[in-house]
Scaffold this motif. Structure first.
Motif, PDB file in Angstrom:
ATOM      1  N   UNK A   5       0.860  -1.184   0.000  1.00  0.00           N
ATOM      2  CA  UNK A   5       0.000   0.000   0.000  1.00  0.00           C
ATOM      3  C   UNK A   5       0.893   1.229   0.000  1.00  0.00           C
ATOM      4  N   UNK A   6       0.759   2.039  -1.059  1.00  0.00           N
ATOM      5  CA  UNK A   6       1.609   3.217  -1.245  1.00  0.00           C
ATOM      6  C   UNK A   6       0.732   4.460  -1.322  1.00  0.00           C
ATOM      7  N   UNK A   7       1.164   5.515  -0.651  1.00  0.00           N
ATOM      8  CA  UNK A   7       0.484   6.809  -0.732  1.00  0.00           C
ATOM      9  C   UNK A   7       1.484   7.863  -1.174  1.00  0.00           C
ATOM     10  N   UNK A   8       1.156   8.556  -2.249  1.00  0.00           N
ATOM     11  CA  UNK A   8       1.970   9.687  -2.711  1.00  0.00           C
ATOM     12  C   UNK A   8       1.209  10.963  -2.373  1.00  0.00           C
ATOM     13  N   UNK A  71       2.232   1.229   3.579  1.00  0.00           N
ATOM     14  CA  UNK A  71       3.582   0.711   3.816  1.00  0.00           C
ATOM     15  C   UNK A  71       4.633   1.709   3.363  1.00  0.00           C
ATOM     16  N   UNK A  72       4.296   2.498   2.358  1.00  0.00           N
ATOM     17  CA  UNK A  72       5.209   3.491   1.786  1.00  0.00           C
ATOM     18  C   UNK A  72       4.463   4.812   1.678  1.00  0.00           C
ATOM     19  N   UNK A  73       5.054   5.867   2.208  1.00  0.00           N
ATOM     20  CA  UNK A  73       4.462   7.201   2.074  1.00  0.00           C
ATOM     21  C   UNK A  73       5.520   8.135   1.497  1.00  0.00           C
ATOM     22  N   UNK A  74       5.211   8.697   0.344  1.00  0.00           N
ATOM     23  CA  UNK A  74       6.089   9.660  -0.316  1.00  0.00           C
ATOM     24  C   UNK A  74       5.463  11.033  -0.136  1.00  0.00           C
ATOM     25  N   UNK A  75       6.211  11.936   0.484  1.00  0.00           N
ATOM     26  CA  UNK A  75       5.676  13.250   0.818  1.00  0.00           C
ATOM     27  C   UNK A  75       6.259  14.267  -0.155  1.00  0.00           C
ATOM     28  N   UNK A  76       5.408  14.695  -1.075  1.00  0.00           N
ATOM     29  CA  UNK A  76       5.839  15.512  -2.202  1.00  0.00           C
ATOM     30  C   UNK A  76       5.097  16.837  -2.299  1.00  0.00           C
TER      31      UNK A  76
END
Length: 236
Positions: A5-8, A71-76
């Protein structure tokens, strides 16, 4: 690590959207947040303004309901309010810090909470900028906010490494996005002249670096600042 589960956060255009698409193509379940405009076709999209705490909570809850804890959070998510210091209004300073740095704090705090509850580690990736190391006339607010991400991410690396959560920073140089499209050729040529590789970055090049530090292969990398800038900030 397929099917994560990835959130950008800030994934509706530019670098964020390229990251989201690359990770989806590699088999991850990917969600993006957007502040304005329309949802992204093919990606689970959640409207979220990171300057509003309730929006951040709602966005993470929606992602968890759709595809499980992130599981992965990319803060952009980020904004620019460029101006020389003596002309800079307090509102321009505050708006930049609030979105770029305080917004990152809100998202990371909520992300870590979910990762700890899930008990399977996680990846935090913050998108900073080469400007964080070099500085740039007219961007003191932006540079300060992006520099702040480095200290913030490294502190989280120390706080949550024992939980299997890595925290890293990608620092792009000037990249071909909508932001660079508005630059006149003279300004663009001036910037490119300072880059050892003699060109600006493509979005896929930044996204590939993000995808790597978010992968299982980078499980022993944390607290790192990875420049993807054509060498412009080398030595910093």
């Amino acid at each position: 690590m397929p099917g994560r589960s990835v959130l950008v956060v800030g994934g509706s255009r530019g670098i964020g959207l390229e990251v989201a698409r690359q990770m989806a193509e590699s088999g991850d379940r990917v969600a993006v947040t957007y502040r304005s405009g329309e949802p992204i076709v093919g990606l689970f999209s959640v409207k979220c303004d990171v300057t509003v705490p309730e929006d951040v909570e709602r966005a993470f809850a929606a992602v968890e309901a759709e595809q499980g804890p992130a599981d992965v959070v990319i803060i952009n998510a980020g904004v620019t309010e460029d101006c020389l210091l003596l002309r800079m209004a307090e509102e321009d300073w505050a708006a930049t810090i609030e979105t770029n740095l305080t917004g990152a704090y809100r998202c990371a705090k909520r992300a870590v909470r979910g990762m700890i509850r899930a008990r399977r580690g996680g990846r935090l990736v913050f998108i900073s900028s080469a400007v964080a190391m070099l500085g740039e006339a007219g961007q003191s607010n932006y540079a300060a906010s992006k520099s702040g991400l480095i200290g913030f991410a490294r502190s989280l690396a120390r706080e949550y490494g024992s939980r299997g959560i890595t925290s890293n920073v990608i620092a792009p140089g000037l990249t071909e996005t909508g932001m660079t499209a508005v630059l006149d050729q003279e300004r663009l040529d001036h910037i490119i002249a300072q880059v050892p590789l003699g060109r600006i970055a493509q979005r896929w090049e930044i996204a590939s670096a993000v995808r790597f530090v978010a992968s299982n292969d980078a499980g022993y990398i944390t607290g790192a600042v990875i420049p993807v800038d054509g060498g412009v900030a080398m030595g910093h």
